[in-house]
Design an enzyme around this catalytic site. Structure first.
Site, mmCIF file in Angstrom:
data_model
loop_
_atom_site.group_PDB
_atom_site.id
_atom_site.type_symbol
_atom_site.label_atom_id
_atom_site.label_comp_id
_atom_site.label_asym_id
_atom_site.label_seq_id
_atom_site.Cartn_x
_atom_site.Cartn_y
_atom_site.Cartn_z
ATOM 1 N N SER A 29 34.827 55.558 45.011
ATOM 2 C CA SER A 29 35.732 56.233 44.513
ATOM 3 C C SER A 29 35.925 55.558 42.898
ATOM 4 O O SER A 29 36.707 56.011 42.317
ATOM 5 C CB SER A 29 37.035 56.284 45.083
ATOM 6 O OG SER A 29 37.367 55.048 45.454
ATOM 7 N N LEU B 203 38.031 46.055 52.075
ATOM 8 C CA LEU B 203 37.714 44.518 51.952
ATOM 9 C C LEU B 203 38.262 43.453 52.861
ATOM 10 O O LEU B 203 37.835 42.290 53.068
ATOM 11 C CB LEU B 203 37.631 44.194 50.390
ATOM 12 C CG LEU B 203 36.661 44.975 49.577
ATOM 13 C CD1 LEU B 203 36.827 44.682 48.332
ATOM 14 C CD2 LEU B 203 35.115 44.705 50.008
ATOM 15 N N SER C 151 35.368 45.878 44.614
ATOM 16 C CA SER C 151 36.118 44.474 44.300
ATOM 17 C C SER C 151 37.376 44.667 43.588
ATOM 18 O O SER C 151 37.260 45.900 42.931
ATOM 19 C CB SER C 151 35.250 43.695 43.537
ATOM 20 O OG SER C 151 35.758 42.501 43.175
ATOM 21 N N SER D 184 29.634 40.029 37.846
ATOM 22 C CA SER D 184 30.308 40.346 36.455
ATOM 23 C C SER D 184 29.821 39.041 35.588
ATOM 24 O O SER D 184 29.415 38.109 36.043
ATOM 25 C CB SER D 184 31.946 40.421 36.521
ATOM 26 O OG SER D 184 32.376 40.327 35.316
ATOM 27 N N TYR E 134 32.476 32.072 31.208
ATOM 28 C CA TYR E 134 33.725 31.569 31.071
ATOM 29 C C TYR E 134 33.998 30.005 31.635
ATOM 30 O O TYR E 134 33.028 29.706 32.416
ATOM 31 C CB TYR E 134 34.996 32.472 31.751
ATOM 32 C CG TYR E 134 35.217 33.810 31.290
ATOM 33 C CD1 TYR E 134 36.059 34.145 30.406
ATOM 34 C CD2 TYR E 134 34.161 34.861 31.079
ATOM 35 C CE1 TYR E 134 36.351 35.341 29.529
ATOM 36 C CE2 TYR E 134 34.030 36.083 30.802
ATOM 37 C CZ TYR E 134 35.243 36.243 29.850
ATOM 38 O OH TYR E 134 35.460 37.491 29.166
ATOM 39 N N LYS F 17 35.574 36.706 40.674
ATOM 40 C CA LYS F 17 34.388 37.247 40.677
ATOM 41 C C LYS F 17 33.274 36.081 40.718
ATOM 42 O O LYS F 17 32.253 36.131 41.276
ATOM 43 C CB LYS F 17 34.001 37.898 39.186
ATOM 44 C CG LYS F 17 34.557 39.047 39.082
ATOM 45 C CD LYS F 17 34.542 40.299 40.092
ATOM 46 C CE LYS F 17 33.113 40.685 40.091
ATOM 47 N NZ LYS F 17 32.927 41.891 40.928
ATOM 48 N N PRO G 284 27.406 42.892 35.096
ATOM 49 C CA PRO G 284 27.877 43.421 33.654
ATOM 50 C C PRO G 284 28.965 43.030 32.856
ATOM 51 O O PRO G 284 29.832 42.257 33.329
ATOM 52 C CB PRO G 284 28.195 44.834 33.880
ATOM 53 C CG PRO G 284 28.569 45.047 35.441
ATOM 54 C CD PRO G 284 28.060 43.588 36.156
#
Length: 345
Positions: A12, A66, A87, A128, A134, A164, A189
């Site tokens: 969804s 989850l 997630s 991600s 980072y 992530k 991504p």
């Protein structure tokens, strides 16, 4: 692909719905997890927006969360592949990072255990760029799949970035220690844009919404990579089916990064007389951002991104899998053209 069923977790969501759509269009049967039975209507509505009116018995649902072991064995039963897209991705960062870390990490491990026990061949995990670029010292080089976000460098990272990174690291460690024959690939991504199919969208889409509606009188000096959700879904399918994708990470980005100002200029030019005048292209001085930070958590969380350019390379996905994404400009315009128009007050 007739009769071959794929499990998509989080169908969804923005990326999840595009993955379900791509799988159905490619001839697969799909089972997707939803947190409550009521979410099935949201999935079907998004599929209709994407051009699939009635998938019939080629689409099935499983209720699983989850944060719980319940339902996962039934969800993966009879599936050869799993796309683990679900997630937590809040629009506002929580004070406690564990609110995101625990469901992201533990949820990934629940899916991997269930997949291994069910004899699934391969899981494609939606990670991600947050797990790659980072926590590093400023650099002009482009980040690649060889890089990992540095959580202990002393440089600030948001709870989402932490979640992530820890979730993907836990997934690879699971495969190495106890995955058995189960294969894993990840798709990483950058900011995901593209056709809006329903109300659950990425934070990148929210930025486009604010720009289009003229609700950002001044723009922060931020830069980000862009990729279309349709191309993210296509990369998931390639990572799922191509033998050479097993054990690999794939960074998904279309071209170079863009600044918020460049995005605003693109949208303003695209809309023209139909609303372009509402879009500001003025930058917010950095001192103004810093002055607002103590009073606004969202601004405070973004301080580490002000003036920072994190370049990334999607060459590996093209070289290994033949992935060819749309341009970043096309992704932005597709988002603008499909966002629901808010009523004028």
């Amino acid at each position: 692909m007739s009769g071959e069923r794929v499990l998509v977790t989080g169908g969804s969501g923005f990326v999840g719905a595009h993955c379900v759509l791509a799988l159905l269009q490619a001839g697969y049967d799909v089972r997707t997890t939803i947190r409550t039975p009521a979410r099935a209507a949201d999935v079907r509505s998004q599929l209709r927006a994407g051009g699939v009116d009635d998938p019939g018995d080629r689409l099935a649902f499983a209720v699983a969360d989850l944060t719980s072991d319940a339902g996962w064995s039934d969800a993966v039963a009879g599936c050869r592949h799993v796309l683990h897209v679900a997630s937590p991705f809040p629009r506002r960062q929580p004070k406690d990072p564990d609110e995101l870390v625990v469901p992201a990490r533990d949820g990934a491990l629940r899916v991997l255990r269930a997949a291994r026990d069910a004899g699934v061949q391969r899981v494609v995990l939606t990670s991600s760029f947050a797990a790659i670029g980072y926590g590093h010292a400023p650099t002009d080089r482009a980040f690649t799949e060889e890089d990992w976000t540095e959580l202990d460098s002393g440089r600030p990272v948001s709870p989402y970035v932490r979640s992530k990174t820890l979730a993907e690291r836990a997934a690879w460690e699971f495969i190495e220690r106890e995955g058995g024959p189960l294969e894993l690939a990840t798709v990483n991504p950058v900011g995901v844009l593209g056709p809006v199919l329903g109300p659950d969208v990425s934070s990148s889409v929210e930025l486009i919404r604010l720009l289009r509606e003229g609700r950002l009188p001044r723009l922060p000096d931020v830069h980000f990579g862009i990729v279309d959700a349709r191309d993210v879904a296509a990369l998931h399918l390639l990572a799922m089916t191509r033998p050479e994708a097993a054990g690999q990470r794939f960074l998904a980005i279309a071209g170079e990064v863009m600044s918020a100002q460049e995005v605003a200029l693109l949208i303003r030019g695209h809309l023209g007389a139909a609303g372009g005048h509402r879009i500001s292209t003025k930058l917010m001085p950095n001192w103004m951002v810093k002055a607002a930070a103590p009073f606004n958590r969202q601004v405070r969380d973004s301080l580490g991104d002000i003036g920072v350019v994190r370049r990334a390379s999607g060459d590996k996905a093209g070289r290994v899998l033949g992935w060819e994404p749309r341009s970043r400009e096309e992704a932005v315009i597709a988002t603008v053209d499909t966002l629901p128009v808010q009523p004028t007050r």
